[in-house]
Design a protein around this motif. Structure first.
Motif, PDB file in Angstrom:
ATOM      1  N   LEU A  14       0.881  -1.194  -0.215  1.00  0.00           N
ATOM      2  CA  LEU A  14       0.086  -0.148   0.170  1.00  0.00           C
ATOM      3  C   LEU A  14       0.862   1.280   0.093  1.00  0.00           C
ATOM      4  CD1 LEU A  14      -2.697   1.409   0.131  1.00  0.00           C
ATOM      5  CD2 LEU A  14      -2.595   1.090   2.535  1.00  0.00           C
ATOM      6  N   ALA A  15       1.824   1.184   0.550  1.00  0.00           N
ATOM      7  CA  ALA A  15       2.905   2.327   0.848  1.00  0.00           C
ATOM      8  C   ALA A  15       3.563   2.515  -0.571  1.00  0.00           C
ATOM      9  CB  ALA A  15       4.138   2.155   1.824  1.00  0.00           C
ATOM     10  N   LEU A  16       3.902   1.500  -1.154  1.00  0.00           N
ATOM     11  CA  LEU A  16       4.383   1.217  -2.658  1.00  0.00           C
ATOM     12  C   LEU A  16       3.500   2.016  -3.732  1.00  0.00           C
ATOM     13  CD1 LEU A  16       6.694  -0.845  -4.618  1.00  0.00           C
ATOM     14  CD2 LEU A  16       4.644  -0.097  -5.717  1.00  0.00           C
ATOM     15  N   ILE A  17       2.244   1.600  -3.595  1.00  0.00           N
ATOM     16  CA  ILE A  17       1.252   2.082  -4.364  1.00  0.00           C
ATOM     17  C   ILE A  17       0.754   3.785  -4.213  1.00  0.00           C
ATOM     18  CG2 ILE A  17      -1.101   1.863  -5.308  1.00  0.00           C
ATOM     19  CD1 ILE A  17      -1.167  -0.853  -4.435  1.00  0.00           C
ATOM     20  N   SER A  18       0.930   4.005  -2.741  1.00  0.00           N
ATOM     21  CA  SER A  18       0.425   5.645  -2.526  1.00  0.00           C
ATOM     22  C   SER A  18       1.625   6.379  -2.820  1.00  0.00           C
ATOM     23  CB  SER A  18       0.532   5.580  -1.128  1.00  0.00           C
ATOM     24  OG  SER A  18      -0.744   4.707  -0.509  1.00  0.00           O
ATOM     25  N   ARG A 135     -10.659  -2.091   3.169  1.00  0.00           N
ATOM     26  CA  ARG A 135     -10.585  -1.655   1.603  1.00  0.00           C
ATOM     27  C   ARG A 135     -10.724  -0.081   1.699  1.00  0.00           C
ATOM     28  NH1 ARG A 135     -13.252  -5.076  -2.854  1.00  0.00           N
ATOM     29  NH2 ARG A 135     -11.606  -6.321  -2.259  1.00  0.00           N
ATOM     30  N   GLY A 136     -11.833   0.594   2.539  1.00  0.00           N
ATOM     31  CA  GLY A 136     -11.896   2.073   2.678  1.00  0.00           C
ATOM     32  C   GLY A 136     -10.531   2.722   2.849  1.00  0.00           C
ATOM     33  N   LEU A 137     -10.067   2.114   3.899  1.00  0.00           N
ATOM     34  CA  LEU A 137      -8.893   2.797   4.504  1.00  0.00           C
ATOM     35  C   LEU A 137      -7.809   2.766   3.417  1.00  0.00           C
ATOM     36  CD1 LEU A 137      -6.810   3.958   6.496  1.00  0.00           C
ATOM     37  CD2 LEU A 137      -6.475   1.795   7.399  1.00  0.00           C
ATOM     38  N   ALA A 138      -7.582   1.658   2.492  1.00  0.00           N
ATOM     39  CA  ALA A 138      -6.536   1.239   1.496  1.00  0.00           C
ATOM     40  C   ALA A 138      -6.857   2.292   0.578  1.00  0.00           C
ATOM     41  CB  ALA A 138      -6.385   0.062   1.115  1.00  0.00           C
ATOM     42  N   VAL A 139      -7.884   2.427  -0.227  1.00  0.00           N
ATOM     43  CA  VAL A 139      -8.304   3.089  -1.266  1.00  0.00           C
ATOM     44  C   VAL A 139      -8.276   4.518  -0.882  1.00  0.00           C
ATOM     45  CG1 VAL A 139      -9.789   3.892  -3.054  1.00  0.00           C
ATOM     46  CG2 VAL A 139      -9.564   1.318  -2.330  1.00  0.00           C
ATOM     47  N   GLY A 140      -8.601   5.080   0.418  1.00  0.00           N
ATOM     48  CA  GLY A 140      -8.446   6.340   1.018  1.00  0.00           C
ATOM     49  C   GLY A 140      -6.946   6.753   1.086  1.00  0.00           C
ATOM     50  N   THR A 141      -6.039   5.763   1.238  1.00  0.00           N
ATOM     51  CA  THR A 141      -4.742   6.187   1.603  1.00  0.00           C
ATOM     52  C   THR A 141      -4.418   6.650   0.104  1.00  0.00           C
ATOM     53  OG1 THR A 141      -4.604   4.953   3.562  1.00  0.00           O
ATOM     54  CG2 THR A 141      -2.345   5.773   2.084  1.00  0.00           C
ATOM     55  N   VAL A 142      -4.642   5.653  -0.840  1.00  0.00           N
ATOM     56  CA  VAL A 142      -4.081   5.881  -2.431  1.00  0.00           C
ATOM     57  C   VAL A 142      -4.571   7.299  -2.819  1.00  0.00           C
ATOM     58  CG1 VAL A 142      -4.300   5.011  -4.604  1.00  0.00           C
ATOM     59  CG2 VAL A 142      -3.863   3.739  -2.714  1.00  0.00           C
ATOM     60  N   VAL A 143      -5.922   7.566  -2.549  1.00  0.00           N
ATOM     61  CA  VAL A 143      -6.721   8.839  -3.119  1.00  0.00           C
ATOM     62  C   VAL A 143      -5.925  10.108  -2.368  1.00  0.00           C
ATOM     63  CG1 VAL A 143      -8.684  10.325  -3.469  1.00  0.00           C
ATOM     64  CG2 VAL A 143      -8.576   7.718  -3.890  1.00  0.00           C
ATOM     65  N   GLY A 271      -7.587  14.298   4.640  1.00  0.00           N
ATOM     66  CA  GLY A 271      -9.019  13.781   4.750  1.00  0.00           C
ATOM     67  C   GLY A 271      -9.353  12.656   4.022  1.00  0.00           C
ATOM     68  N   CYS A 272      -8.434  12.426   3.044  1.00  0.00           N
ATOM     69  CA  CYS A 272      -8.858  10.953   2.666  1.00  0.00           C
ATOM     70  C   CYS A 272      -8.528   9.808   3.568  1.00  0.00           C
ATOM     71  CB  CYS A 272      -8.063  10.639   1.242  1.00  0.00           C
ATOM     72  SG  CYS A 272      -8.562  11.824  -0.102  1.00  0.00           S
TER      73      CYS A 272
END
Length: 402
Positions: A14-18, A135-143, A271-272
């Motif tokens: 997740l860190a890499l994607i972000s 998944r909400g936290l994961a996608v929120g971190t990416v956005v 915020g995300c």
């Protein structure tokens, strides 16, 4: 939490994607960030400056539409699609330096938008392969990372004697680094979505899903507000600083305007993350309704702070920047949960394509409102978007209850 999200590599990936998303999306607002220099070079009007962002949106719409029709996000592995798109985005962003006129600059920005259509939706799908329960936290971190990446070119306005060349090279270099990171290090997670062969009917099957339509309706209300805010808040802050200086005799600090312009967009990254944490706890629909209500309230109130002290204006602008994007990732998560697994990539791509098409209209409406009613009240009209978005999500909630 159920033992779904237990893979030891999930946070590292997740860190890499972000990080890759932050770097890859830095090219988005490059034209807007250097618009003062371009406006001086080509004698641009406020409407012309708005087009520097609008054509990126149009390019993105074209790119996502092609990707959806060709099922690229569900046919091509996400790693390959992201890396290729980020590389092409970096190259097309650099074309801004070769533009001999404003018209050619618009062409370069449109090409850039088209290319990065392969950076945004695939990243959300990539994060979703590593998380299910959170998944909400994961996608929120990416956005959130995407939001900071988009804001980064505005830091240029706070750097003395910065040039267009410096900003363009920095953002293109960041996008190339993003392509390298994903191409070399990313792998799909344990919840990877199945690939499928190309199908002309996949887009149609997505549209037939009522839950997808309602989730997308909420997303459209959100997008009607978001990009108009991101595009015009720097100009609003600059105009407010001038008005405050005229009333008080205080000097106008362009550096402060630049820093705050970066801050009010970048704070959306926090915020995300907040939105992802809260959505996983209280539900995605509840979170998006709360965030849209708060951001719509900020749109209505910020005009009251125009021309006044930074101590009044800055907190309100930062609050708006926080809530205006806090719900964005959750619309995407709602989509991943509303269509069959084999159509997730296409469903996300169609959703963002329609949303960004809408922004090409709303971005151009703001300067027209400024001409008629002034900066003080122009942003209030953006509250209509969240209001309609809440109505659509409430219908989705009732459907889920039924």
């Amino acid at each position: 939490m159920r033992p779904d999200d237990t893979h030891p590599d999930r946070w590292r990936m997740l860190a890499l994607i972000s990080v890759a998303e932050l770097l890859g999306m830095s090219v988005w607002f490059t034209g807007s960030a250097v618009s003062p220099q371009l406006a001086e070079r080509w004698a641009l009007s406020a409407t012309d400056v708005g087009w520097l962002t609008t054509v990126v949106q149009l390019g993105f719409v074209i790119g996502t539409a092609l990707s959806a029709v060709l099922n690229l996000a569900d046919v091509i592995p996400a790693r390959r699609l992201f890396a290729t798109a980020a590389t092409l985005g970096a190259l097309s962003n650099a074309l801004l330096l070769l533009a001999p006129s404003f018209g050619w600059a618009l062409v370069a920005r449109a090409l850039c938008g088209c290319c990065i259509a392969g950076v945004y939706p695939p990243a959300m799908k990539m994060a979703s392969t590593w998380f299910r329960e959170r998944r909400g936290l994961a996608v929120g971190t990416v956005v959130g990372a995407l939001t900071v990446g988009k804001a980064s070119p505005y830091l240029a306005q706070a750097i003395p004697d910065v040039t267009v060349r410096m900003v363009v090279f920095a953002s293109s270099g960041a996008a190339l680094l993003a392509a390298l990171l994903v191409g070399a290090r990313y792998v799909d997670g344990p919840y990877a979505f199945p690939s499928r062969r190309f199908s002309w009917g996949l887009v149609g099957s997505v549209f037939r899903e009522r839950r997808w339509r309602l989730a997308t309706g909420g997303y459209l209300g959100h997008m009607a507000e978001l990009y108009s805010y991101w595009t015009w808040i720097p100009a609003f802050l600059g105009a407010s600083a001038v008005a405050h200086a005229a009333a008080t005799g205080a000097p106008v600090s362009t550096r402060l305007v630049g820093l705050l312009s970066f801050g009010v967009i970048a704070v959306g990254g926090i915020g995300c993350f907040w939105g992802g944490v809260v959505a996983d706890r209280i539900g995605r629909a509840q979170l998006v309704n709360r965030a849209m209500a708060l951001s719509g309230a900020c749109a209505l109130l910020i005009g009251l702070a125009f021309g006044r002290s930074w101590w009044l204006l800055a907190p309100l602008a930062l609050a708006w920047g926080f809530f205006v994007i806090a719900d964005s990732a959750q619309f995407s998560v709602l989509v991943t949960e509303s269509v069959p697994p084999h159509a997730v990539g296409t469903a996300l791509t169609v959703q963002v394509s329609i949303g960004f098409l809408l922004t090409t209209i709303t971005i151009q409406i703001v300067p027209l409102l400024v001409q008629r009613i002034g900066w003080q009240w122009a942003f209030a009209a953006l509250a209509i978007g969240p209001m309609l978005g809440i109505a659509s999500i409430r219908r989705l909630q009732r459907l889920g209850t039924a």
